[in-house]
Design a protein around this motif. Sequence first.
Motif, PDB file in Angstrom:
ATOM      1  N   PHE A 283      14.112  16.520  12.089  1.00 53.73           N
ATOM      2  CA  PHE A 283      14.310  15.117  12.468  1.00 53.73           C
ATOM      3  C   PHE A 283      15.798  14.774  12.671  1.00 53.73           C
ATOM      4  CE2 PHE A 283      10.717  15.335   9.380  1.00 53.73           C
ATOM      5  CZ  PHE A 283       9.691  15.223  10.298  1.00 53.73           C
ATOM      6  N   PRO A 284      16.499  15.523  13.512  1.00 53.49           N
ATOM      7  CA  PRO A 284      17.918  15.211  13.750  1.00 53.49           C
ATOM      8  C   PRO A 284      18.075  13.903  14.525  1.00 53.49           C
ATOM      9  CG  PRO A 284      17.174  16.918  15.260  1.00 53.49           C
ATOM     10  CD  PRO A 284      16.040  16.683  14.292  1.00 53.49           C
ATOM     11  N   ASN A 285      18.999  13.066  14.096  1.00 52.37           N
ATOM     12  CA  ASN A 285      19.282  11.787  14.763  1.00 52.37           C
ATOM     13  C   ASN A 285      18.009  10.987  15.020  1.00 52.37           C
ATOM     14  OD1 ASN A 285      22.104  12.469  15.044  1.00 52.37           O
ATOM     15  ND2 ASN A 285      21.485  13.856  16.699  1.00 52.37           N
ATOM     16  N   ASP A 286      17.132  10.978  14.035  1.00 53.04           N
ATOM     17  CA  ASP A 286      15.824  10.324  14.158  1.00 53.04           C
ATOM     18  C   ASP A 286      15.897   8.939  13.511  1.00 53.04           C
ATOM     19  OD1 ASP A 286      13.131   9.462  13.638  1.00 53.04           O
ATOM     20  OD2 ASP A 286      12.453  11.518  13.920  1.00 53.04           O
ATOM     21  N   LEU A 287      15.766   7.900  14.317  1.00 53.29           N
ATOM     22  CA  LEU A 287      15.831   6.529  13.821  1.00 53.29           C
ATOM     23  C   LEU A 287      14.794   6.279  12.730  1.00 53.29           C
ATOM     24  CD1 LEU A 287      16.756   3.483  14.106  1.00 53.29           C
ATOM     25  CD2 LEU A 287      14.827   3.261  15.706  1.00 53.29           C
ATOM     26  N   ILE A 288      13.564   6.700  12.976  1.00 51.96           N
ATOM     27  CA  ILE A 288      12.479   6.413  12.040  1.00 51.96           C
ATOM     28  C   ILE A 288      12.688   7.151  10.719  1.00 51.96           C
ATOM     29  CG2 ILE A 288       9.992   6.657  11.662  1.00 51.96           C
ATOM     30  CD1 ILE A 288       9.624   6.313  14.697  1.00 51.96           C
ATOM     31  N   ALA A 289      13.004   8.433  10.781  1.00 52.92           N
ATOM     32  CA  ALA A 289      13.223   9.213   9.559  1.00 52.92           C
ATOM     33  C   ALA A 289      14.429   8.683   8.787  1.00 52.92           C
ATOM     34  CB  ALA A 289      13.422  10.686   9.909  1.00 52.92           C
ATOM     35  N   ASP A 290      15.492   8.364   9.495  1.00 57.41           N
ATOM     36  CA  ASP A 290      16.695   7.852   8.831  1.00 57.41           C
ATOM     37  C   ASP A 290      16.419   6.522   8.136  1.00 57.41           C
ATOM     38  OD1 ASP A 290      18.069  10.045   9.724  1.00 57.41           O
ATOM     39  OD2 ASP A 290      19.073   9.007  11.373  1.00 57.41           O
ATOM     40  N   TYR A 291      15.628   5.669   8.774  1.00 51.60           N
ATOM     41  CA  TYR A 291      15.330   4.367   8.193  1.00 51.60           C
ATOM     42  C   TYR A 291      14.535   4.511   6.894  1.00 51.60           C
ATOM     43  CZ  TYR A 291      13.130  -0.164   7.434  1.00 51.60           C
ATOM     44  OH  TYR A 291      12.675  -1.326   6.856  1.00 51.60           O
ATOM     45  N   PHE A 292      13.458   5.278   6.932  1.00 52.12           N
ATOM     46  CA  PHE A 292      12.624   5.391   5.737  1.00 52.12           C
ATOM     47  C   PHE A 292      13.326   6.175   4.627  1.00 52.12           C
ATOM     48  CE2 PHE A 292       9.372   4.092   8.767  1.00 52.12           C
ATOM     49  CZ  PHE A 292       8.693   3.154   8.006  1.00 52.12           C
ATOM     50  N   GLN A 293      14.226   7.053   4.983  1.00 55.63           N
ATOM     51  CA  GLN A 293      15.026   7.724   3.961  1.00 55.63           C
ATOM     52  C   GLN A 293      15.987   6.734   3.305  1.00 55.63           C
ATOM     53  OE1 GLN A 293      16.913  11.356   5.206  1.00 55.63           O
ATOM     54  NE2 GLN A 293      18.118  11.557   3.350  1.00 55.63           N
ATOM     55  N   THR A 294      16.554   5.839   4.098  1.00 59.06           N
ATOM     56  CA  THR A 294      17.514   4.868   3.581  1.00 59.06           C
ATOM     57  C   THR A 294      16.870   3.869   2.626  1.00 59.06           C
ATOM     58  OG1 THR A 294      18.887   5.051   5.566  1.00 59.06           O
ATOM     59  CG2 THR A 294      19.151   3.063   4.228  1.00 59.06           C
ATOM     60  N   VAL A 295      15.666   3.407   2.944  1.00 58.13           N
ATOM     61  CA  VAL A 295      15.028   2.365   2.119  1.00 58.13           C
ATOM     62  C   VAL A 295      14.256   2.941   0.937  1.00 58.13           C
ATOM     63  CG1 VAL A 295      14.849   0.789   4.074  1.00 58.13           C
ATOM     64  CG2 VAL A 295      12.927   2.300   3.558  1.00 58.13           C
ATOM     65  N   ALA A 296      14.155   4.263   0.835  1.00 63.70           N
ATOM     66  CA  ALA A 296      13.430   4.867  -0.298  1.00 63.70           C
ATOM     67  C   ALA A 296      14.224   4.691  -1.580  1.00 63.70           C
ATOM     68  CB  ALA A 296      13.185   6.350  -0.026  1.00 63.70           C
ATOM     69  N   PRO A 297      13.614   4.174  -2.655  1.00 62.70           N
ATOM     70  CA  PRO A 297      14.317   4.056  -3.941  1.00 62.70           C
ATOM     71  C   PRO A 297      14.813   5.418  -4.418  1.00 62.70           C
ATOM     72  CG  PRO A 297      12.251   2.826  -3.974  1.00 62.70           C
ATOM     73  CD  PRO A 297      12.237   3.648  -2.732  1.00 62.70           C
ATOM     74  N   SER A 298      15.961   5.436  -5.062  1.00 66.01           N
ATOM     75  CA  SER A 298      16.613   6.695  -5.419  1.00 66.01           C
ATOM     76  C   SER A 298      15.785   7.539  -6.390  1.00 66.01           C
ATOM     77  CB  SER A 298      17.995   6.419  -6.012  1.00 66.01           C
ATOM     78  OG  SER A 298      17.907   5.565  -7.139  1.00 66.01           O
ATOM     79  N   GLY A 299      15.126   6.909  -7.353  1.00 67.78           N
ATOM     80  CA  GLY A 299      14.306   7.660  -8.294  1.00 67.78           C
ATOM     81  C   GLY A 299      13.129   8.324  -7.614  1.00 67.78           C
ATOM     82  N   TYR A 300      12.485   7.583  -6.741  1.00 70.49           N
ATOM     83  CA  TYR A 300      11.348   8.107  -5.976  1.00 70.49           C
ATOM     84  C   TYR A 300      11.791   9.287  -5.126  1.00 70.49           C
ATOM     85  CZ  TYR A 300       7.754   8.149  -2.318  1.00 70.49           C
ATOM     86  OH  TYR A 300       6.783   8.525  -1.430  1.00 70.49           O
TER      87      TYR A 300
ATOM     88  N   ALA B 209      12.524   0.296 -24.174  1.00 69.15           N
ATOM     89  CA  ALA B 209      12.429  -0.821 -23.230  1.00 69.15           C
ATOM     90  C   ALA B 209      13.527  -0.740 -22.173  1.00 69.15           C
ATOM     91  CB  ALA B 209      12.512  -2.148 -23.977  1.00 69.15           C
ATOM     92  N   MET B 210      14.744  -0.445 -22.612  1.00 73.98           N
ATOM     93  CA  MET B 210      15.849  -0.331 -21.651  1.00 73.98           C
ATOM     94  C   MET B 210      15.644   0.857 -20.714  1.00 73.98           C
ATOM     95  SD  MET B 210      19.279  -1.439 -23.798  1.00 73.98           S
ATOM     96  CE  MET B 210      18.971  -0.416 -25.247  1.00 73.98           C
ATOM     97  N   GLY B 211      15.106   1.951 -21.253  1.00 75.66           N
ATOM     98  CA  GLY B 211      14.817   3.101 -20.410  1.00 75.66           C
ATOM     99  C   GLY B 211      13.750   2.785 -19.375  1.00 75.66           C
ATOM    100  N   ALA B 212      12.716   2.044 -19.788  1.00 78.54           N
ATOM    101  CA  ALA B 212      11.650   1.670 -18.851  1.00 78.54           C
ATOM    102  C   ALA B 212      12.193   0.777 -17.738  1.00 78.54           C
ATOM    103  CB  ALA B 212      10.522   0.968 -19.602  1.00 78.54           C
ATOM    104  N   ILE B 213      13.050  -0.171 -18.085  1.00 75.18           N
ATOM    105  CA  ILE B 213      13.634  -1.064 -17.073  1.00 75.18           C
ATOM    106  C   ILE B 213      14.505  -0.276 -16.106  1.00 75.18           C
ATOM    107  CG2 ILE B 213      15.255  -2.975 -16.725  1.00 75.18           C
ATOM    108  CD1 ILE B 213      14.208  -4.160 -19.350  1.00 75.18           C
ATOM    109  N   ALA B 214      15.286   0.669 -16.631  1.00 77.68           N
ATOM    110  CA  ALA B 214      16.132   1.494 -15.760  1.00 77.68           C
ATOM    111  C   ALA B 214      15.279   2.280 -14.773  1.00 77.68           C
ATOM    112  CB  ALA B 214      16.982   2.437 -16.606  1.00 77.68           C
ATOM    113  N   LEU B 215      14.178   2.852 -15.252  1.00 80.87           N
ATOM    114  CA  LEU B 215      13.292   3.597 -14.358  1.00 80.87           C
ATOM    115  C   LEU B 215      12.630   2.675 -13.336  1.00 80.87           C
ATOM    116  CD1 LEU B 215      11.613   6.090 -16.857  1.00 80.87           C
ATOM    117  CD2 LEU B 215      13.260   6.624 -15.051  1.00 80.87           C
ATOM    118  N   GLN B 216      12.277   1.467 -13.744  1.00 76.84           N
ATOM    119  CA  GLN B 216      11.708   0.510 -12.792  1.00 76.84           C
ATOM    120  C   GLN B 216      12.669   0.264 -11.634  1.00 76.84           C
ATOM    121  OE1 GLN B 216      10.821  -2.959 -15.133  1.00 76.84           O
ATOM    122  NE2 GLN B 216       9.002  -2.072 -16.074  1.00 76.84           N
ATOM    123  N   GLY B 217      13.949   0.119 -11.958  1.00 75.88           N
ATOM    124  CA  GLY B 217      14.933  -0.107 -10.906  1.00 75.88           C
ATOM    125  C   GLY B 217      15.081   1.077  -9.983  1.00 75.88           C
ATOM    126  N   LEU B 218      14.855   2.274 -10.480  1.00 72.64           N
ATOM    127  CA  LEU B 218      14.995   3.482  -9.677  1.00 72.64           C
ATOM    128  C   LEU B 218      13.782   3.752  -8.803  1.00 72.64           C
ATOM    129  CD1 LEU B 218      16.633   5.872 -12.310  1.00 72.64           C
ATOM    130  CD2 LEU B 218      17.762   4.746 -10.378  1.00 72.64           C
TER     131      LEU B 218
END
Length: 583
Positions: free
Chosen positions: A67-84, A176-185
């Motif tokens: 997927f070189p220079n692929d608008l669709i792939a780049d977009y969904f990679q960008t919006v994917a949460p970092s933990g996921y 609890a703090m660990g769970a919240i951190a994972l939620q954000g990720l």
Amino acid sequence: MSRLLQSLTNPKPSKTQVTVWLGISLAIALCYSLMALHDAFQAPFVIQDDARQHVFWMQRFIDPELFPNDLIADYFQTVAPSGYRSVYQIAAWLGIPPILFHKLLPVALNLGTAAYCFSVCLRLFPVPSAACVASVLLGQGLGLTDAVVSATPKAFVYVLMLAFMDAVLRRNAWLAMGAIALQGLFYPQLVFLSSGVLVLRLVHWDKGRFRLKLEKSDRTLIVGGLIIAFLILLPYALQSNEFGPTITASEARELPEFSTPRSRARFFYDDDPATFWLKGRSGLRFATALTPVTNALGLLLPLLMVRSQWFSLAKARQPNLILLPQLLVSSLFWFGVSHAVLFRLHLPSRYTQHSIRIVLTLAAAIALVIIIDGLLKWGTHATQQQRSKKVRASIAIGLTGLLIGLIVGYPWLVDTFPITTYQVGRRADLYAYVRSQPKDILIASLSDEANNIPSFAQRSILVAQEYAIPYHQGYYADFRQRLNDVAQAQYSPDITVVQSVIQQYGITHWLLDRNAFDPNYIDNRLWIRQYPDIWERSIANIESSERVPALSALIKPCTVHRGQGVILLEAECLLREREKPTD
């Protein structure tokens, strides 16, 4: 009867009883997971519907050249949460391809969700049978939606929300703090819900007035959790998305995609306020939270608590049961805020549909066991006549069996369970041919089959219905223009229009359905109909006897592959054609 009461409704269970009921919960969760897993491997080419958006681009983890220079792939990679994103990256590092991993991941998530649901319910109501019922009901509710089976970010919602609730009930600040951190990720919207719960737990009702929590353990958990929530959400507030800005409510109202019936992005229902507030992406989605039996039982719990003199087991409830209304209040608050700043916090339904499912599940399980306890105690109530006592016992056991049967047997009472929405690729020959081409090819198409090309053939497409996500203007404006250009070129009688689009985007192939030039083809493309200007122009071209689409005349000389119902044209061949001179 007394033994049945002891095994089902004992509020002071032994460790063995808890372990047995937990084992039953996990076994049923595994059973439901294996039923979904069967669908996942029903054919060589299978992928979950939402995973076609969120997982396909992760094949870059195996081969970075895809997927070189692929608008669709780049977009969904960008919006994917970092933990996921990291979970899939680790799996790829271990040698598990993303498409395979997304089928296996829901098994672990379902088991984790069942375990946490059991633990949370047991801390709210110390009866292990109720905890088991809660995990079973939640498993059934999730089996009637594709939330977990999608293996997308929303699949992590339940295990992470329940992990946070469990930590709060344990009064364990670090968990609890660990769970919240994972939620954000994984799913940042959950951080707002958890923060709301913590704020509500800062105060309690005492002697007719609200008072601040004084216990040090509570204050440490609450303050620590809120600090972590702030730190997690701060980067989201400060960083700018390269595909931004987020669309505003006024801009969305100008786009037909947000109001056209059957549009995949429909949000506004000006002619149907009930749907707007209760269903769709804009609504509470209360009606779809769980099964009808679970909804009814969950709403019945407050009444059972008020009438505790009739249902004595209701007195076994713990003070921590207040967590359920706190979560509900937090959800409704953020639902309202999301509507007020529409699309900045994404979709309002994300703040209610999952949390309502959790609240109703736990409430329904507790209500069911309280009712069963009341029935069995009524059946054992002493009477003057032995026959009457036997009749009572029979009725109590019969009704108890009926209730348990409805719960356990519900999956067999519905048409489809579990609902997986797996998509099966039927054109293996097409995928094989496309995959044999260079990795930098680009396919233009209006065919539904274009949705599958990135996942099954690992090659780029210009546009497809599955990727028409209109929430970021930097992405969607370009996507919409591409769709406009492809539709115009495919049905234009002028070959130079086709060639201009090919050269503009660097298209190497054009995929057509065999009936692409039939008069009813565009009319049946529901996703095209959400773009009235594109749809009307395409209909006019295809129905005109004087405006024969140039592509239709070039199918035979430019075809490089024919498959079941589809034709693949070579763009280089199309560029060699010259417009025929007119007499």
